[in-house]
Structures are given as structure tokens and as C-alpha cells.
Design a protein around this motif. Structure first.
Motif, short mmCIF file in Angstrom:
data_model
loop_
_atom_site.label_atom_id
_atom_site.label_comp_id
_atom_site.label_asym_id
_atom_site.label_seq_id
_atom_site.Cartn_x
_atom_site.Cartn_y
_atom_site.Cartn_z
N TYR A 5 0.85 -1.20 0.00
CA TYR A 5 0.00 0.00 0.00
C TYR A 5 0.88 1.25 0.00
N ALA A 6 1.91 1.24 0.86
CA ALA A 6 2.80 2.41 0.94
C ALA A 6 3.52 2.62 -0.40
N ALA A 7 3.90 1.54 -1.05
CA ALA A 7 4.60 1.64 -2.34
C ALA A 7 3.67 2.20 -3.42
N LEU A 8 2.42 1.73 -3.43
CA LEU A 8 1.46 2.23 -4.42
C LEU A 8 1.16 3.70 -4.17
N LYS A 9 1.03 4.06 -2.89
CA LYS A 9 0.69 5.44 -2.52
C LYS A 9 1.79 6.40 -2.94
N SER A 10 3.04 5.95 -2.86
CA SER A 10 4.11 6.88 -3.24
C SER A 10 4.55 6.67 -4.69
N ASN A 11 3.66 6.01 -5.46
CA ASN A 11 3.92 5.80 -6.89
C ASN A 11 5.25 5.16 -7.20
N ASP A 42 -4.77 4.90 9.57
CA ASP A 42 -5.50 3.63 9.68
C ASP A 42 -5.67 3.07 8.25
N VAL A 43 -4.99 1.95 7.97
CA VAL A 43 -5.02 1.38 6.61
C VAL A 43 -5.76 0.03 6.59
N THR A 44 -6.48 -0.26 7.66
CA THR A 44 -7.15 -1.57 7.80
C THR A 44 -7.95 -1.95 6.55
N GLU A 45 -8.74 -1.01 6.04
CA GLU A 45 -9.58 -1.33 4.88
C GLU A 45 -8.80 -1.20 3.59
N ALA A 46 -7.96 -0.17 3.52
CA ALA A 46 -7.24 0.11 2.27
C ALA A 46 -6.34 -1.06 1.84
N ILE A 47 -5.76 -1.77 2.80
CA ILE A 47 -4.83 -2.85 2.43
C ILE A 47 -5.54 -4.11 1.92
N ARG A 48 -6.88 -4.13 1.99
CA ARG A 48 -7.65 -5.29 1.49
C ARG A 48 -8.23 -5.01 0.11
N LYS A 49 -7.99 -3.80 -0.43
CA LYS A 49 -8.56 -3.43 -1.72
C LYS A 49 -7.85 -4.19 -2.85
N PRO A 50 -8.54 -4.39 -3.99
CA PRO A 50 -7.96 -5.18 -5.09
C PRO A 50 -6.61 -4.68 -5.59
N ASP A 51 -6.37 -3.35 -5.59
CA ASP A 51 -5.08 -2.87 -6.11
C ASP A 51 -3.93 -3.43 -5.28
N VAL A 52 -4.13 -3.49 -3.96
CA VAL A 52 -3.08 -4.03 -3.07
C VAL A 52 -3.02 -5.55 -3.23
N THR A 53 -4.18 -6.20 -3.21
CA THR A 53 -4.22 -7.67 -3.33
C THR A 53 -3.49 -8.14 -4.59
N ASN A 54 -3.71 -7.43 -5.69
CA ASN A 54 -3.11 -7.89 -6.94
C ASN A 54 -1.62 -7.56 -7.07
N ALA A 55 -1.11 -6.69 -6.22
CA ALA A 55 0.31 -6.30 -6.32
C ALA A 55 1.17 -6.92 -5.22
N VAL A 56 0.51 -7.41 -4.14
CA VAL A 56 1.28 -7.79 -2.94
C VAL A 56 2.30 -8.91 -3.17
N SER A 57 1.96 -9.89 -4.00
CA SER A 57 2.89 -11.02 -4.16
C SER A 57 4.18 -10.59 -4.86
N GLN A 58 4.08 -9.58 -5.72
CA GLN A 58 5.29 -9.06 -6.39
C GLN A 58 6.21 -8.39 -5.36
N VAL A 59 5.62 -7.61 -4.48
CA VAL A 59 6.40 -6.90 -3.46
C VAL A 59 6.96 -7.89 -2.43
N ALA A 60 6.12 -8.89 -2.07
CA ALA A 60 6.52 -9.86 -1.05
C ALA A 60 7.64 -10.79 -1.52
N ALA A 61 7.92 -10.79 -2.82
CA ALA A 61 8.98 -11.67 -3.35
C ALA A 61 10.36 -11.02 -3.20
N GLN A 62 10.40 -9.74 -2.81
CA GLN A 62 11.67 -9.00 -2.81
C GLN A 62 12.48 -9.21 -1.53
#
Ligand code: CDP
Ligand code: CDP
Length: 226
Positions: A43-49, A84-104
Motif C-alpha cells: 500500500y505504501a509503495a502504491l501510494k508513493s507511486n 489507519d489502513v485496515t480497509e485500504a490494504i484489502r482493496k484489489p489494487d493491493v491484493t493484486n500487487a502484494v505477491s510481487q512486493v513480497a517476493a523481494q
């Protein structure tokens, strides 16, 4: 009696966080949702482009992205610094990008260090993908939760309906399959069952039944420790 550590791993929507929360509450243990931490960094990565493919750019975000959890009547809230990012981190944009970030590598090294600090004293239930293999390799109880992909997609579909979110079942199923593929094939700490983990196939099982099966494993371990 000394408190043990419980590691729950498995693919997306296997029921990990649902049963881990109940178990932690019943045992009076801390619950740590490690997936929320990977989601928060994403989420932080997407937010800061940030360019999500740039490990360097994401690594720079890590020291300033403080992730904290707050227990409330409504459940566990997730914060990045004061947001408070509780809801924002469950949104599709985060869900679809998280595995790419988590691989680093930089992301994993940093978050695994933070997760181990939470688990130092025992008395913790942690869920994720690499808890039994990398984060808490000495956890007394290790559970590997699975369920058929159709059932997992159905569970998410129902959950979305309950939250008033319209989703297409086939799209949901494909997203789960894509994420599982990325999580099981990445180089660092891929999703894999630890050798000493107990596998529970939850296809067709209700939540209470799964919690009870895990509690049986906890009791077995406690009896051996006595
Ligand atoms: O709840 P859900 O199955 O949707 O996923 P999550 O537990 O919130 O985790 C989101 C993503 O974070 C996973 O798909 C993995 O890419 C990553 N993750 C990880 O790499 N290692 C963990 N210990 C936990 C999550
Ligand atoms: O954390 P993970 O992604 O593994 O799954 P979850 O978010 O705990 O569970 C996904 C959905 O499946 C939730 O809506 C749970 O209530 C539901 N669930 C279920 O219907 N039956 C189970 N045995 C476990 C979870």
C-alpha cells in the motif's frame, strides 16, 4: 505453564487468519497477521507511486513505514505510522500487487525481523506463508491449512457479498490461483509446507471444526511438554 508459538501457513483464503484469531483469543495469545504487513508495504509503495519492480525504490520506503496493530472491539486495526489502513490494504489494487512486493529480498528480510521480534516471548499465533519454515522455525505447533481452490474462491466470494462487494467468481478464482502461483514459485521463502507441519485439508470443514482440529495439536504438544 509456559506459552508456546503456533505457526499457521497455507495458500490464499484457506481460513488462516479466521482460525488464528479465534485460537489466539481462546488461548489468551497474541495474534500476528503477517500478510497484513506485506499488504501495508505494498500500500505504501502504491501510494508513493513507486515502481513495484524496483527493489531499490521499495527498500527505501521500509525504514519510514512503521506498521502497528491496535486491538479494538471491532477487531484488529492496522496502522502505517498514524494512518489507519485496515480497509485500504484489502482493496484489489493491493491484493493484486502484494505477491510481487513480497517476493523481494529487502522486504522479506525487514519484515521477518519485525515478525520475529513479536514472537520472541512465545504466546503467539502467527499466520502467513513462511512462518513455520522461516519466521518461527522452532514453533512448537505448525499447521499447514489447505482447501480446494473452488472452495477458497467460494469463501472469498461469500465474504465479499457479506461486505457488499460485487465480484465475479471466475475472476476471484483466477486471482487466488495467480497469487498462489507467485507465492509458491518465488525464490525466497516460497509457500511450502514445513517438514514438521501438520497438514489440515479444510475442504468441507466449518471454522469451528478447523479450530478444534488445531486445538487437538496444541493439546498434544502441551501434554508432551508437561
Ligand atoms: O489473506 P490472504 O490469503 O488474501 O493473504 P494475506 O495473508 O493477507 O497475504 C497477502 C500476501 O502477502 C500473500 O499472497 C503473499 O504474497 C504475502 N505473504 C508472504 O509472502 N509471507 C507471509 N508470511 C504472509 C504473506
Ligand atoms: O487468512 P486466509 O486468507 O487464509 O483466509 P481467511 O481470510 O481467514 O478466510 C477466508 C474466508 O473463508 C473468510 O470469510 C472465512 O470466514 C471463511 N472460512 C470458511 O468459510 N470456512 C473455514 N473453514 C475457514 C474460513
Amino acid at each position: 505453564m509456559s506459552k508456546i508459538s503456533i505457526a499457521i501457513d497455507g495458500p490464499a483464503s484457506a481460513g488462516k487468519s479466521t482460525v488464528a484469531k479465534i485460537l489466539a483469543k481462546d488461548l489468551g495469545y497474541i495474534y500476528l497477521d503477517t500478510g497484513a504487513m506485506y499488504r501495508a508495504i505494498t500500500y505504501a509503495a502504491l501510494k508513493s507511486n513507486c515502481d513495484l519492480a524496483s527493489e531499490e525504490a521499495i527498500a527505501k520506503l521500509l525504514p519510514t513505514t512503521m506498521i502497528t496493530f491496535k486491538q479494538t472491539e471491532q477487531g484488529q486495526l492496522v496502522f502505517i505510522n498514524d494512518e489507519d489502513v485496515t480497509e485500504a490494504i484489502r482493496k484489489p489494487d493491493v491484493t493484486n500487487a502484494v505477491s510481487q512486493v513480497a517476493a523481494q529480498a529487502a522486504v522479506r528480510t525487514d519484515l521477518v525481523r519485525r515478525q520475529r521480534a513479536f514472537g520472541e516471548e512465545g504466546g503467539i499465533v502467527m499466520d502467513g506463508r513462511d512462518i513455520g519454515t522461516a519466521v518461527l522455525p522452532n514453533a512448537e505447533v505448525k499447521i499447514f491449512l489447505v482447501a480446494s481452490v473452488v472452495e477458497r474462491a467460494e469463501r472469498r466470494y461469500k465474504e465479499n457479498i457479506e461486505n457488499g462487494i460485487e465480484t465475479d467468481f471466475e475472476t476471484l478464482k483466477k486471482e487466488i490461483e495467480d497469487r498462489d502461483y507467485k507465492d509458491t514459485t518465488r525464490k525466497i521463502s516460497p509457500l511450502v509446507q514445513a517438514e514438521d507441519a501438520v497438514k489440515i485439508d479444510t475442504t468441507g470443514m466449518g471454522i469451528a471444526e478447523v479450530v478444534s482440529a488445531i486445538k487437538d495439536q496444541v493439546t498434544l504438544k502441551m501434554d508432551k511438554k508437561r
